[in-house]
Design an enzyme around this catalytic site. Structure first.
Site, short mmCIF file in Angstrom:
data_model
loop_
_atom_site.label_atom_id
_atom_site.label_comp_id
_atom_site.label_asym_id
_atom_site.label_seq_id
_atom_site.Cartn_x
_atom_site.Cartn_y
_atom_site.Cartn_z
NE ARG A 107 -5.45 6.04 -1.38
CZ ARG A 107 -4.80 5.51 -0.76
NH1 ARG A 107 -5.25 5.00 0.67
NH2 ARG A 107 -3.41 5.01 -1.59
CG HIS A 111 -1.75 1.38 -4.85
ND1 HIS A 111 -1.51 3.22 -5.03
CD2 HIS A 111 -1.68 1.16 -3.46
CE1 HIS A 111 -1.66 3.59 -3.52
NE2 HIS A 111 -1.50 2.44 -2.96
CD GLN A 167 2.23 0.19 -2.71
OE1 GLN A 167 1.48 1.55 -1.39
NE2 GLN A 167 3.58 0.12 -1.40
CG ASP A 185 -3.12 -5.20 0.29
OD1 ASP A 185 -3.27 -4.99 1.14
OD2 ASP A 185 -3.70 -4.95 -0.84
CB CYS A 190 1.27 -1.86 -0.03
SG CYS A 190 -0.80 -2.49 0.58
NE ARG A 194 3.54 4.88 -2.55
CZ ARG A 194 2.44 4.59 -2.02
NH1 ARG A 194 1.40 4.24 -1.15
NH2 ARG A 194 1.16 6.05 -2.73
N1 CP Z 1 0.01 1.78 0.63
C1 CP Z 1 -1.08 2.55 0.74
O1 CP Z 1 -1.22 3.16 0.17
O2 CP Z 1 -0.89 3.36 2.07
P1 CP Z 1 -2.50 4.16 2.25
O3 CP Z 1 -3.28 4.04 2.18
O4 CP Z 1 -1.68 4.49 3.76
O5 CP Z 1 -1.83 5.87 1.59
N1 NVA Z 2 -5.70 -2.89 -1.14
C1 NVA Z 2 -5.66 -1.45 -0.13
C2 NVA Z 2 -4.26 -1.78 -0.65
C3 NVA Z 2 -4.80 0.18 0.63
C4 NVA Z 2 -2.97 0.86 0.31
C5 NVA Z 2 -7.34 -0.73 -0.30
O1 NVA Z 2 -7.84 -0.95 -1.15
O2 NVA Z 2 -7.15 -0.98 0.30
#
Ligand code: CP
Ligand code: NVA
Length: 308
Positions: free
Chosen positions: A109, A136, A139, A227, A266, A294
């Protein structure tokens, strides 16, 4: 065989993505009622080690990958990038080469999508994108699995994304051509999705419709998706909250969608900002099945990466 990285949905064949979803559904069905830590029959990733690198916060991704690799018979190492030499200037390439000598699979990440691509370029093992500023993909696999579970036939379905045209939105855009759904995106012009993503999807025959109101995007939709208005790494929170306020998902907005339309998010969610409690905690919401999935989707992604 080329290393199977899972970096973006547009890079995989539709048939590969379909097979991953089928595998996820099948693995979930077998485990119904099992304790979470029991290893799947045949321990498909027995002896395999997954490394996870986090440059940003995570609850779902971290936990579901960790539990997922254990259910597959493997084990994991979780690292925050700030605790690694990466945080002190060791190159991404060297980090990728070194980790590839210790582990069989890496999930990252990262803030910058290019860093994940660079990591994969140097890695000798598969690399999975666990969220970047641009996409992502894990997701969206869980989201599509959830819709199928709730009876939505993706081919021909109409999905509406409202709010910020962000990383999660981009992966939905990539998925539209691969799974045959129409994606109607409603955003303020300033937060419209990346043009490159829209062009790429359209080149692959994806049906992407762009609107500048939430109402136009949601009209007649089978699924409404929201989101957070302020993603990790965004620095213009006040401006975003201001411009995005009219894109909040309310019960009135849901009434413009098809009767029985589903709601996805998400998570993490901000009730009263991008979505009202009545919607996210109401009967149309699938968000906790989505969060659970997930786990199942990522297990299928890991198996695909390792061809096991
Ligand atoms: N939806 C998602 O990716 O959640 P986290 O940021 O908690 O991993
Ligand atoms: N769009 C959000 C998704 C988190 C899972 C972010 O990038 O923070």
């Amino acid at each position: 065989m080329a290393i199977r990285h899972f970096l973006d949905l547009w890079q995989l064949e539709a048939s590969e993505l379909r097979a991953i979803l089928d595998d996820a559904h099948a693995m979930k069905a077998v485990r119904r009622g099992w304790p979470k830590g029991r290893v799947d029959d045949g321990a498909p990733l027995d002896g395999h080690v997954l490394a996870m690198i986090f440059e940003k916060s995570s609850t779902r991704t971290r936990t579901s990958f960790d539990v997922g690799i254990r259910q597959l018979g493997g084990s994991s190492i979780v690292m925050n990038s700030g605790d690694m030499q990466l945080g002190r200037g060791e190159s991404i390439g060297d980090t990728a080469r070194v980790l590839s000598r210790y582990v069989d699979l890496v999930m990252i990440r990262a803030n910058d999508h290019g860093d994940v691509e660079d990591f994969a370029e140097s890695a000798g093992v598969p690399v999975i994108n666990g969220l970047t500023d641009r996409s992502h993909p894990c997701q969206i696999m869980a989201d599509l699995m959830t819709l199928e579970e709730h009876g939505v036939d993706l081919r021909g379905a109409r999905l509406a994304w409202v709010g910020d045209g962000n990383n999660v939105c981009s992966s939905f855009i990539h998925a539209s051509a691969k799974f045959g759904f129409t994606l109607a995106v409603g955003t303020p012009e300033r937060y419209a999705p990346e043009e490159d993503d829209v062009e790429l999807a359209r080149e692959m025959q994806g049906r992407i419709e762009l609107y500048d109101t939430a109402e136009d995007a949601v009209a007649g939709a089978d699924v409404v998706i929201a989101d957070t208005f302020v993603s990790m790494g965004d620095t213009d929170a006040d401006e975003r909250l201001d411009l995005l306020e009219p894109f909040a998902v309310t019960e009135e907005l849901m009434d413009l969608a098809q009767p029985g339309a589903k709601f996805l998010h998400c998570l993490p969610a901000h009730r009263g900002e991008e979505v009202d409690s009545e919607v996210i905690d109401g009967p149309s919401s699938l968000v906790f099945d989505e969060a659970e999935n997930r786990l199942h989707a990522q297990k299928a992604i890991m198996r695909w990466c390792l061809d096991k």
